[in-house]
Design an enzyme around this catalytic site. Sequence first.
Site, short mmCIF file in Angstrom:
data_model
loop_
_atom_site.label_atom_id
_atom_site.label_comp_id
_atom_site.label_asym_id
_atom_site.label_seq_id
_atom_site.Cartn_x
_atom_site.Cartn_y
_atom_site.Cartn_z
N ASP A 76 0.83 -1.20 0.00
CA ASP A 76 0.00 0.00 0.00
C ASP A 76 0.87 1.25 0.00
O ASP A 76 2.05 1.21 0.36
CB ASP A 76 -0.90 0.03 1.24
CG ASP A 76 -2.17 -0.78 1.06
OD1 ASP A 76 -2.37 -1.32 -0.03
OD2 ASP A 76 -2.95 -0.85 2.02
N LYS B 197 -4.10 2.99 -2.93
CA LYS B 197 -5.36 3.70 -3.21
C LYS B 197 -5.15 5.16 -2.82
O LYS B 197 -5.22 5.52 -1.66
CB LYS B 197 -6.51 3.08 -2.42
CG LYS B 197 -6.81 1.62 -2.75
CD LYS B 197 -7.98 1.12 -1.90
CE LYS B 197 -8.38 -0.31 -2.28
NZ LYS B 197 -7.40 -1.30 -1.83
N MET C 148 -9.71 8.44 8.33
CA MET C 148 -10.23 8.69 6.97
C MET C 148 -11.38 9.69 6.99
O MET C 148 -12.34 9.55 6.24
CB MET C 148 -10.68 7.37 6.32
CG MET C 148 -9.59 6.32 6.22
SD MET C 148 -10.15 4.75 5.54
CE MET C 148 -11.20 4.16 6.87
#
Length: 341
Positions: free
Chosen positions: A130, A152, A267
């Site tokens: 990641d 991502k 997030m």
Amino acid sequence: MTLRLPLPDGTTPRVLVLEPGPRASETVQALLDQGARVDVRCAAPDARLRDLAGRHLIALRTDADLDLSAYDVVLRDPLREQGVELSPSSPSPATTSGHVVLVGGGPGPLGLLTLAGLDAIRSADVLVCDRLAPLAALEQARPDAEVVHVGKIPRGEFTPQEQINQILVDRALAGKTVVRLKGGDNFVFGRGGEEWNACVEAGLPVTVIPGVSSSIAVPGLAGVPLTHRHLTQGFVVVSGHVAPDDARSDVDWDALARLGLTIVVLMGVAALPVIAKRLISAGMDPSTPAASIADGGMTSQRQVRSTLAALPGAAAEQDIGAPAVTVIGPAVAALLPQTSV
């Protein structure tokens, strides 16, 4: 790549990376982990380099006539030739000895990766990484190890989770030791459960090496305790990826406002104004101490402290962007400020 950093006089060295390749993020993070300030010269930076620049970890330079004498170290990216395909490989039906290791890499700095995680990286045939993983650790990987980036980037480059699952399964079915290296902990909003299930359904053995979750580590690095005697007796960690007013949200924000616990939001940068408004409308005191910390543990770590009501505006003014951790509750203001030495 190891340099003798910092400089003998203790100053922070300036490093210029020329000719970055598809694995430039590993080069950059290895330099950052050694304390360097890094510029990258690239006429057409890819999504990962733009992401690093957006997080204030590097400066992108596109001018061809840079004054190289302004830098302490100038180097060509040693990983520039080591690109990899992101598409799944064809599994070998005759080989079934492969397995998958889900490694939580912590919030980003190499020092917060566990020893067990580092051992797994060193033994891997394939590393599936990641963007927020401790990429500096890839220097410890075997020279012949395949590195697959599946990050991502918010509102940017995105590898679908189904494709990630297939990469893990296909490489392991081909007899490989596959390490899935993620930031934080695999099972704290890391979708590690989906990857576990995909591998088990394919008949593959899976092991887990837990990571230091950013929900705890990042506030700690910023001097923000999640609990403090006489102030709060617990904390709750929630995802702010889906805003409270979104039909997809299944978090009971009204209940959170009444719990009397520290609230940790991961997030939640984009939804922070809506989250603050919802908590206040549900009864939380607008003057409740709150903080947002971006890029915890990295050279670009920055934070803002305010009240719950004022935090969204203050975070925007201070350019608090993803990845960031928001902490809400009296414990945010519990620690005495350190005196300057």
